[in-house]
Design an enzyme around this catalytic site. Structure first.
Site, PDB file in Angstrom:
ATOM      1  N   CYS A 145       0.839  -1.194   0.000  1.00 25.16           N
ATOM      2  CA  CYS A 145       0.000   0.000   0.000  1.00 25.16           C
ATOM      3  C   CYS A 145       0.878   1.249   0.000  1.00 25.16           C
ATOM      4  O   CYS A 145       1.984   1.247   0.558  1.00 25.16           O
ATOM      5  CB  CYS A 145      -0.927  -0.003   1.205  1.00 25.16           C
ATOM      6  SG  CYS A 145      -2.099  -1.383   1.186  1.00 25.16           S
ATOM      7  N   TYR A 198      -4.499 -13.040  -3.767  1.00 31.72           N
ATOM      8  CA  TYR A 198      -3.900 -12.700  -2.473  1.00 31.72           C
ATOM      9  C   TYR A 198      -4.416 -13.636  -1.390  1.00 31.72           C
ATOM     10  O   TYR A 198      -5.577 -13.566  -0.989  1.00 31.72           O
ATOM     11  CB  TYR A 198      -4.244 -11.245  -2.165  1.00 31.72           C
ATOM     12  CG  TYR A 198      -3.604 -10.613  -0.960  1.00 31.72           C
ATOM     13  CD1 TYR A 198      -2.543 -11.185  -0.276  1.00 31.72           C
ATOM     14  CD2 TYR A 198      -4.067  -9.374  -0.511  1.00 31.72           C
ATOM     15  CE1 TYR A 198      -1.963 -10.563   0.810  1.00 31.72           C
ATOM     16  CE2 TYR A 198      -3.502  -8.732   0.572  1.00 31.72           C
ATOM     17  CZ  TYR A 198      -2.447  -9.333   1.237  1.00 31.72           C
ATOM     18  OH  TYR A 198      -1.880  -8.706   2.315  1.00 31.72           O
ATOM     19  N   GLY A 199      -3.512 -14.501  -0.904  1.00 29.44           N
ATOM     20  CA  GLY A 199      -3.863 -15.423   0.165  1.00 29.44           C
ATOM     21  C   GLY A 199      -2.927 -15.346   1.348  1.00 29.44           C
ATOM     22  O   GLY A 199      -2.909 -16.253   2.185  1.00 29.44           O
ATOM     23  N   ALA A 200      -2.133 -14.286   1.415  1.00 27.55           N
ATOM     24  CA  ALA A 200      -1.270 -14.080   2.578  1.00 27.55           C
ATOM     25  C   ALA A 200      -1.994 -13.203   3.597  1.00 27.55           C
ATOM     26  O   ALA A 200      -3.088 -12.705   3.353  1.00 27.55           O
ATOM     27  CB  ALA A 200       0.040 -13.430   2.146  1.00 27.55           C
ATOM     28  N   ARG A 257      -0.248 -15.247  -3.767  1.00 23.08           N
ATOM     29  CA  ARG A 257       0.551 -14.853  -2.605  1.00 23.08           C
ATOM     30  C   ARG A 257       0.075 -15.676  -1.430  1.00 23.08           C
ATOM     31  O   ARG A 257      -1.107 -15.633  -1.063  1.00 23.08           O
ATOM     32  CB  ARG A 257       0.374 -13.360  -2.322  1.00 23.08           C
ATOM     33  CG  ARG A 257       1.481 -12.757  -1.479  1.00 23.08           C
ATOM     34  CD  ARG A 257       1.275 -11.262  -1.334  1.00 23.08           C
ATOM     35  NE  ARG A 257       2.468 -10.599  -0.827  1.00 23.08           N
ATOM     36  CZ  ARG A 257       2.506  -9.331  -0.426  1.00 23.08           C
ATOM     37  NH1 ARG A 257       1.402  -8.588  -0.482  1.00 23.08           N
ATOM     38  NH2 ARG A 257       3.614  -8.795   0.024  1.00 23.08           N
ATOM     39  N   ARG A 280       9.416  -2.472   1.270  1.00 19.72           N
ATOM     40  CA  ARG A 280      10.068  -1.343   1.924  1.00 19.72           C
ATOM     41  C   ARG A 280      11.385  -0.923   1.262  1.00 19.72           C
ATOM     42  O   ARG A 280      11.619   0.281   1.086  1.00 19.72           O
ATOM     43  CB  ARG A 280      10.261  -1.656   3.413  1.00 19.72           C
ATOM     44  CG  ARG A 280       8.953  -1.741   4.186  1.00 19.72           C
ATOM     45  CD  ARG A 280       9.149  -2.351   5.576  1.00 19.72           C
ATOM     46  NE  ARG A 280       9.538  -3.748   5.477  1.00 19.72           N
ATOM     47  CZ  ARG A 280      10.030  -4.463   6.485  1.00 19.72           C
ATOM     48  NH1 ARG A 280      10.191  -3.895   7.668  1.00 19.72           N
ATOM     49  NH2 ARG A 280      10.342  -5.728   6.317  1.00 19.72           N
ATOM     50  N   CYS A 338       6.649   3.954   7.088  1.00 19.38           N
ATOM     51  CA  CYS A 338       5.803   3.884   5.887  1.00 19.38           C
ATOM     52  C   CYS A 338       4.497   3.167   6.201  1.00 19.38           C
ATOM     53  O   CYS A 338       3.410   3.620   5.833  1.00 19.38           O
ATOM     54  CB  CYS A 338       6.549   3.172   4.759  1.00 19.38           C
ATOM     55  SG  CYS A 338       7.213   1.542   5.188  1.00 19.38           S
TER      56      CYS A 338
END
Length: 736
Positions: free
Chosen positions: A31, A176-178, A229, A329, A358
């Protein structure tokens, strides 16, 4: 310079199903505070990474349907044509630099509260979210247990979103599966308590996810590369998903449907176990789990672990632990990290310090993200800033900067990049200001990367600009010296200090008896100086929400002192946003540090302090006339014995030099001074990231009409009465 041939493997292309990534650098979904409503910001931020050499650049979590609306937090959507148009700006810009664009399909279940859409999400069973969907309020939102019709409807929502992603131009579609999102809630027995064919055994719990992948694959065919993921271990032991049980079994079962695995560990309630802050986790901290993935699949694997060091990247790729370096990051701290490795400029990398500031802005909800190292993060479109390109100097004015801390050193760096003559002066022997002290605290050594980057760049720039100077270790400058120095512009960046008398946000007054000139009372600065003896029993009086009090508590507890923290606010409350909070609380208790919460200090005496419960004045108020409190007198005051008191109450700007120069403004002209500015903590105390931003901003805007006060930035908004037409004619003026 050419790259070191040892790093050639990091620049080897790799097939990902029907697509080819040009190198091994993959910006994993993260994000940034743009979502879909700020397409210019999203386009510019992601595009700068493609320009900087990231072979694949992903969106953040991209909501597939209104029932997984994640407001308050800002996230992307791909619900309709309008969202597609806004996302296409990013896709086109990423493609223009030869990189792949990826879209992460997000369905949050109860972890997405639906506060804007007022919808209810579906899941395998009913439960309320252990995540603070409303910041600080875990357990606030529930989902609905899906029946078979709703289950099929949810699967179709994934398919529809994948088709919209394909039609938007994305190369990669990531299910997205994390972080306990979407299909992970069906696979994980912690959530899935069903007794039908979608619950119970591993095969049944995996069924939903497998069917989603099957259906997407049939729908998109080979038009896009299909990724998922997956958290291969949720770190809850047998109550969740374990690597050597369900984790590797699922990797093996789902591999035939996929072109790439994006793997990590952890869940959402403590997702700092994945986005590990440097206080607790070093580079490559997920390797003990990730190194096993390749035994269960022949498909390429991308993994994360705050990879900022090219040597570590080379090690994990060469040894076959992962095929592609995943990073969020480090790509924020330095969008040009791959390019700098490729060009042999490794010492120019702006290294991620792992502070997670962040993340903190996203966790708060509703605000764009920032970066401590990279002041341009999030400002690429809004202010037109490029992290590696600078507008040339517009005048011959030279600049004297007093103070080489975060604001002063960054201001000097950017001004010198622009070609200005800069004289940077500090009484310390090293660039960095208070970062030099903070980095000595337990767990915060990597925060020194902030200083190191600026120190390295300043030394390089000084070799190019022979007229500029860096003067360290001299006595503090006076107003007379500055007036007579000969510089036409003066920037005061003298920082701030902790109150020596306990001035705090609750009373705005000193605490009676709190006086750091006494031998038994210290400020954090005096702790760093080490000139006073610290007794066996340490009492920390805390009115601050961030790292200082818990860090000092840890420091003295590890040194064998008996430590008590009396804290008005939650100890390390802000660290819940930086994902340090949970482990910090475990650490505090593990070290035997006593925490007195909701506790203020009313008096300090040698050998003891008087403390009180901040709510002890009662809930009922009544008018008693002038001079009388409307509540009852607080009767909770008690004395606590201690040997040393440390005041972590409030900070005050070191602005006396600035104010004296302003008071002597009538002397500026005859001394050739046109402007005097104040930046960073000298203007107002703030976190390192914001002080750095302030120095950067002044250096960018120093020729503007009123540089002391920032000019407006570009806002992305619809004006009342105009057509809703998202993404039309995106403004590209940010490009340099």
């Amino acid at each position: 310079m050419a790259r070191d041939p040892r790093f050639d493997i990091l620049f080897t292309p790799l097939k990902i199903g029907p697509k080819t990534i040009r190198n091994r650098f993959y910006q994993v979904p993260h994000c940034n505070g743009a979502g879909t409503n700020s397409p210019g910001m999203n386009m510019a931020h992601r595009g700068i990474k493609a320009e900087g050499g990231w072979g694949a650049v992903n969106t953040e979590q991209c909501s597939i349907h209104p029932e997984c609306d994640d407001t308050l937090r800002i996230t992307a959507r791909i619900w309709d044509q309008g969202d597609m148009r806004n996302l296409r700006a990013m896709v086109d810009h990423v493609h223009s630099h030869g990189s792949l664009a990826g879209c992460e399909l997000f369905y949050g279940g109860p972890h997405a509260p639906g506060l804007e859409t007022r919808t209810i999400a579906r899941g395998p069973s009913q439960y309320n979210s252990e995540f603070g969907t409303v910041p600080g309020c875990p357990g606030f939102t529930y989902n609905h247990a899906a029946d078979k019709d709703e289950l099929l409807r949810l699967q179709q929502q994934y398919v529809d979103a994948a088709l919209r992603a394909r039609d938007t131009g994305f190369d990669l579609v990531n299910v997205y599966g994390a972080h306990a999102y979407g299909p992970m809630q069906w696979l994980n027995p912690y959530y899935n308590r069903r007794t039908d064919e979608y619950g119970g055994s591993f095969e049944n719990r995996a069924r939903f996810w497998i069917e989603v992948l099957e259906k997407i694959r049939r729908a998109v065919n080979d038009d896009v590369a299909l990724v998922t993921r997956c958290a291969v271990d949720t770190l809850y032991g047998r109550t969740g998903l374990e690597l050597e049980e369900d984790g590797l079994k699922f990797i093996e079962m789902a591999s035939p449907y996929l072109d790439l695995w994006d793997v990590n560990i952890g869940d959402i309630a403590e997702w700092g176990e994945d986005a590990g802050p440097s206080r607790f986790y070093q580079i490559g901290h997920e390797n003990d789990w990730i190194r096993h993935i390749k035994q269960a699949t022949s498909k390429p694997v991308v993994g994360v672990g705050r990879y900022y060091d090219p040597e570590k990247m080379l090690q994990v790729v060469s040894s076959g632990i992962i095929d592609i370096i995943g990073a969020a990051r480090p790509s924020i701290a330095d969008p040009w990290l791959p390019r700098k490795i490729d060009e042999g400029r490794i010492d120019d990398i702006r290294t991620c310090i792992g502070c997670n500031v962040c993340i903190s802005r996203w966790e708060m909800g509703g605000v764009p993200f920032i970066c401590t190292q990279n002041a341009t993060a999030g400002e690429e479109y809004r202010r037109g800033w490029h992290p590696e390109k600078f507008e040339p100097a517009k005048s011959e004015h030279d600049v004297l900067i007093v103070g080489a801390g975060p604001a002063g050193s960054e201001c000097a760096r950017v001004l010198m990049e622009r070609g200005y003559t800069v004289h940077l002066v500090d009484s310390r022997d090293k660039v960095g200001g208070y970062v030099n002290d903070v980095a000595t605290l337990p767990g915060l050594a990597e925060w020194s990367f902030h200083r190191d980057y600026r120190e390295t760049q300043l030394q390089k720039l000084l070799k190019k600009n022979k007229k500029s100077q860096l003067v360290l270790g001299r006595k503090p400058m006076t107003a007379d010296e500055i007036l007579n120095y000969g510089a036409s512009r003066v920037v005061i960046a003298t920082g701030s200090h902790w109150s020596t008398t306990g001035v705090n946000f609750m009373t705005h007054d000193p605490i009676p008896g709190a006086d750091a000139s006494l031998p038994h009372v210290l400020t954090p600065e005096q702790v760093f100086e080490g000139k006073k003896a610290v007794g066996k029993r340490v009492m920390i009086i805390n009115y601050d929400s961030y790292y200082m009090a818990p860090s000092l508590a840890e420091k003295f507890a590890r040194a064998g002192h008996e430590v008590t923290v009396a804290t008005v606010c939650g100890l390390a409350a802000y660290m819940d946003y930086t994902l340090e909070g949970a482990n910090m609380q475990r650490l505090i208790r593990g070290l035997g540090i006593k925490v007195l919460g909701e506790t203020g200090c009313s008096r300090v005496e040698e050998g003891r302090v008087e403390l009180f419960n901040i709510w002890g004045d009662g809930y009922k108020r009544e008018y008693k006339g002038a001079g009388h409190l409307p509540r009852s007198e607080n009767a909770t005051h008690t004395w606590h014995e201690c040997d040393t008191v440390i005041l972590v109450t409030g900070r005050q700007s070191e602005d006396s030099l600035y104010r004296e120069l302003k008071a002597r403004k009538d002397e500026w002209e005859k001394n050739g001074i046109t402007d005097v500015f104040v930046i960073g903590d000298a203007e107002a105390p703030r976190i390192i990231a914001d002080a750095t931003f302030d120095g950067h901003r002044l250096a960018r805007e120093i020729e503007d009409e009123d540089p002391q006060h920032q000019k407006p930035y570009k806002r992305e908004q619809r004006a009342w009465g105009t057509a809703y037409n998202p993404g039309e004619n995106p403004d590209l003026e940010w490009r340099v």
